[in-house]
Design a protein around this motif. Structure first.
Motif, PDB file in Angstrom:
ATOM      1  N   LEU A  18      79.881 -82.233  -9.317  1.00  0.00           N
ATOM      2  CA  LEU A  18      78.623 -82.936  -9.135  1.00  0.00           C
ATOM      3  C   LEU A  18      78.806 -84.122  -8.199  1.00  0.00           C
ATOM      4  N   SER A  19      77.837 -84.354  -7.351  1.00  0.00           N
ATOM      5  CA  SER A  19      77.832 -85.523  -6.486  1.00  0.00           C
ATOM      6  C   SER A  19      76.403 -86.012  -6.328  1.00  0.00           C
ATOM      7  N   VAL A  20      76.248 -87.263  -5.925  1.00  0.00           N
ATOM      8  CA  VAL A  20      74.943 -87.882  -5.820  1.00  0.00           C
ATOM      9  C   VAL A  20      74.785 -88.482  -4.436  1.00  0.00           C
ATOM     10  N   SER A  21      73.590 -88.358  -3.876  1.00  0.00           N
ATOM     11  CA  SER A  21      73.299 -88.974  -2.585  1.00  0.00           C
ATOM     12  C   SER A  21      71.907 -89.572  -2.625  1.00  0.00           C
ATOM     13  N   LEU A  30      81.238 -93.780 -10.032  1.00  0.00           N
ATOM     14  CA  LEU A  30      82.160 -94.677 -10.724  1.00  0.00           C
ATOM     15  C   LEU A  30      82.726 -94.060 -11.992  1.00  0.00           C
ATOM     16  N   ALA A  31      81.961 -93.228 -12.657  1.00  0.00           N
ATOM     17  CA  ALA A  31      82.421 -92.599 -13.897  1.00  0.00           C
ATOM     18  C   ALA A  31      81.607 -91.345 -14.138  1.00  0.00           C
ATOM     19  N   GLN A  32      82.217 -90.370 -14.786  1.00  0.00           N
ATOM     20  CA  GLN A  32      81.533 -89.106 -15.074  1.00  0.00           C
ATOM     21  C   GLN A  32      82.156 -88.494 -16.322  1.00  0.00           C
ATOM     22  N   ARG A  69      64.558 -90.984  -2.140  1.00  0.00           N
ATOM     23  CA  ARG A  69      64.819 -89.777  -2.924  1.00  0.00           C
ATOM     24  C   ARG A  69      66.304 -89.687  -3.252  1.00  0.00           C
ATOM     25  N   LEU A  70      66.528 -89.408  -4.517  1.00  0.00           N
ATOM     26  CA  LEU A  70      67.882 -89.244  -5.030  1.00  0.00           C
ATOM     27  C   LEU A  70      68.163 -87.754  -5.152  1.00  0.00           C
ATOM     28  N   PHE A  71      69.342 -87.335  -4.720  1.00  0.00           N
ATOM     29  CA  PHE A  71      69.717 -85.923  -4.779  1.00  0.00           C
ATOM     30  C   PHE A  71      70.984 -85.754  -5.611  1.00  0.00           C
ATOM     31  N   LEU A  72      70.931 -84.811  -6.549  1.00  0.00           N
ATOM     32  CA  LEU A  72      72.105 -84.422  -7.326  1.00  0.00           C
ATOM     33  C   LEU A  72      72.552 -83.064  -6.815  1.00  0.00           C
ATOM     34  N   ASP A  73      73.774 -83.008  -6.315  1.00  0.00           N
ATOM     35  CA  ASP A  73      74.304 -81.781  -5.721  1.00  0.00           C
ATOM     36  C   ASP A  73      75.299 -81.146  -6.674  1.00  0.00           C
ATOM     37  N   ALA A  74      75.106 -79.850  -6.963  1.00  0.00           N
ATOM     38  CA  ALA A  74      76.019 -79.075  -7.808  1.00  0.00           C
ATOM     39  C   ALA A  74      76.396 -77.811  -7.056  1.00  0.00           C
ATOM     40  N   ALA A  75      77.590 -77.787  -6.487  1.00  0.00           N
ATOM     41  CA  ALA A  75      78.102 -76.613  -5.769  1.00  0.00           C
ATOM     42  C   ALA A  75      77.166 -76.182  -4.655  1.00  0.00           C
TER      43      ALA A  75
END
Length: 477
Positions: A18-21, A30-32, A69-75
């Motif tokens: 997972l990553s966020v942009s 910072l933590a997951q 806009r916030l994007f959560l990227d999963a694969a």
């Protein structure tokens, strides 16, 4: 920024990263942490598996000033959402009440280390902020108890240096993949605060688990009594609880740890011994004070504090009576340390004479905190020292050997991590160092077996390393 959600992926594949942009700009994670979501399995079908997640990301300055806009990227698959200008959803403490407890526990650990989450842990009542309701709702278990919370046995212990240990005996063999974590909560005038712990990986034995932790960030000594928040997770089930560990001196703490390790490992003696040895090696490197060269001796004008210790029998009291005039001639103050009745009897000798202030206790931590003896020279005197000085007219030589008051913080540290924090015990140990150096330290206590010898040598190693700072001091003429 705190993100809570879930992610699903085809069964048999690895969990997607997972990553966020934010509007195309990657944000630092910072933590997951992740946790199972069995409640989603039926709705997603057998071909899909799912986990919940919690992520902490750092937002760039000024983010709230504009709609982005916030994007959560999963694969490679991104999900976007517009950031609201105002807060939406329930208050954070209510949200924690709806989360899986492992999420809240991990966030509490992260909040203790990350300034970005620090505001979650504070409130005007000296509590734990958004975590207060969750923490206070956890079961509070005794520090030593049988047959509670599904455990056969629970033991929790702590030291004045802020170390903790918790041992859990289970009614069935420990499953592979079982984990044990703890967070310390220290009390104080400002309310409770979270103390992140670090240390050796827990011992997972046949039917028991044992965790040892020390503060990740050193604090003032002695550490106030506090609580542990404990998380036990495994295939056989999860458990969370609080406990208030029993306070023990470092030698008693490590002796108990030795016994708890043996009990957790069951018949595998080598496993508990190897775990203990690794822990002690790590503990010594982490907690041994840096011992620089000995300081130059205090000059002759520095106030001398006569510290009488080990003077706890009628013969020693008689010696103190005979030596009182010579002691008073050289000392600005007399401290008599030891068992109350014996110390009071010796102190009365000086109090009746009324020549110098006399006390029967040394609160080492308070003396260090207030700097009471920083500009003084402490002269440790035990019964043997006093007898030799009286018989050989050696009182001047006795008072020429001193411990600069600036060394008391190091002595307090040693007493907390490798001795007893009481003034009499600390002074007896440092006297041995001053008289005999590192070679005079041959191990403390009479603990049983090879593991007991290992603990004894470990304690002695702290004092041996500190020896250069406590070599015999001789006053300038």
């Amino acid at each position: 920024m705190l993100l809570l959600g879930w992610v699903g992926w085809p069964r048999g594949d690895d969990r997607p990263e997972l990553s966020v942009s934010l509007d195309g700009r990657p944000l630092a994670t910072l933590a997951q942490s992740h946790h199972d979501r069995p409640d989603l399995r039926d709705g997603l079908g057998l071909a899909i598996q799912a986990q919940g997640f919690a992520m902490v990301a750092r937002l760039p300055p000024g983010t709230a000033a504009s709609s982005q806009r916030l994007f959560l990227d999963a694969a490679g698959s991104a999900q976007g959402i517009a950031l609201p200008r105002e807060r939406v959803g329930p208050p954070i403490h209510e949200l924690f009440g709806q989360c899986h407890w492992s999420v809240v526990f991990e966030l509490l650990r992260h909040a203790a280390l990350l300034p970005e989450l620090g505001s979650l842990m504070h409130d005007d009542q000296g509590g734990l902020g958004a975590f207060t309701r969750w923490v206070d709702g956890l079961p509070l278990l005794p520090a030593a108890v049988d047959n509670v919370h599904g455990f056969l046995r629970l033991d929790a212990i702590a030291t004045p240096s802020g170390e903790y240990a918790v041992a859990i005996a289970l009614p069935a063999p420990v499953d592979a993949g079982t984990t044990l974590h703890a967070i310390a909560l220290a009390g104080g005038p400002g309310g409770r605060r979270v103390i992140p712990l670090e240390g050796t990986a827990p011992l997972l034995g046949e039917t028991g688990l044992l965790l040892h932790g020390r503060p990740a960030v050193p604090a003032a000594l002695p550490s106030p009594p506090g609580e542990l928040v404990v998380q036990l997770r495994g295939p056989g089930g999860d458990a969370w609880f609080r406990t208030r560990p029993a306070q023990k001196s470092a030698p008693d703490f490590l002796d108990a740890l030795r016994r708890l390790a043996s009990g957790a490992a069951g018949t595998d003696v080598m496993e508990s011994f190897a775990w203990l040895r690794l822990l002690l090696e790590d503990r010594l490197e982490a907690l041994a004070p840096a011992a620089g060269p000995a300081e130059s001796a205090m000059d002759a004008d520095a106030p001398r504090i006569a510290v009488l210790h080990g003077i706890d029998d009628p013969f020693a009291a008689r010696l103190a009576f005979l030596a009182a005039p010579e002691i008073e001639r050289r000392a600005a103050e007399v401290l008599v340390l030891g068992p109350r009745q014996a110390a009071s009897a010796v102190a009365d000798i000086f109090l009746e004479r009324g020549q110098v202030p006399t006390r029967t206790s040394l609160d080492l931590a308070a003396a260090v905190r207030r700097g009471t003896y920083r500009r003084c020279a402490l002269v440790p005197i035990d019964a043997q020292d006093l007898a030799e000085a009286v018989l050989e007219d050696g009182m001047d030589a006795l008072f020429a050997r001193n411990l600069p008051g600036t060394r008391l913080p190091m002595l307090l540290h040693l007493a907390a991590v490798a001795g007893r924090i009481e003034g009499a015990d600390a002074m007896e140990r440092v006297t041995r160092l001053m008289q005999q150096g590192a070679g005079g330290i041959r191990g403390f206590g009479r603990m049983e077996g090879a593991a007991g010898q290992l603990v004894g040598e470990h304690l002695a190693a702290f004092w041996r390393r500190a020896a250069p700072a406590f070599v015999t001091q001789v006053a300038d003429a």
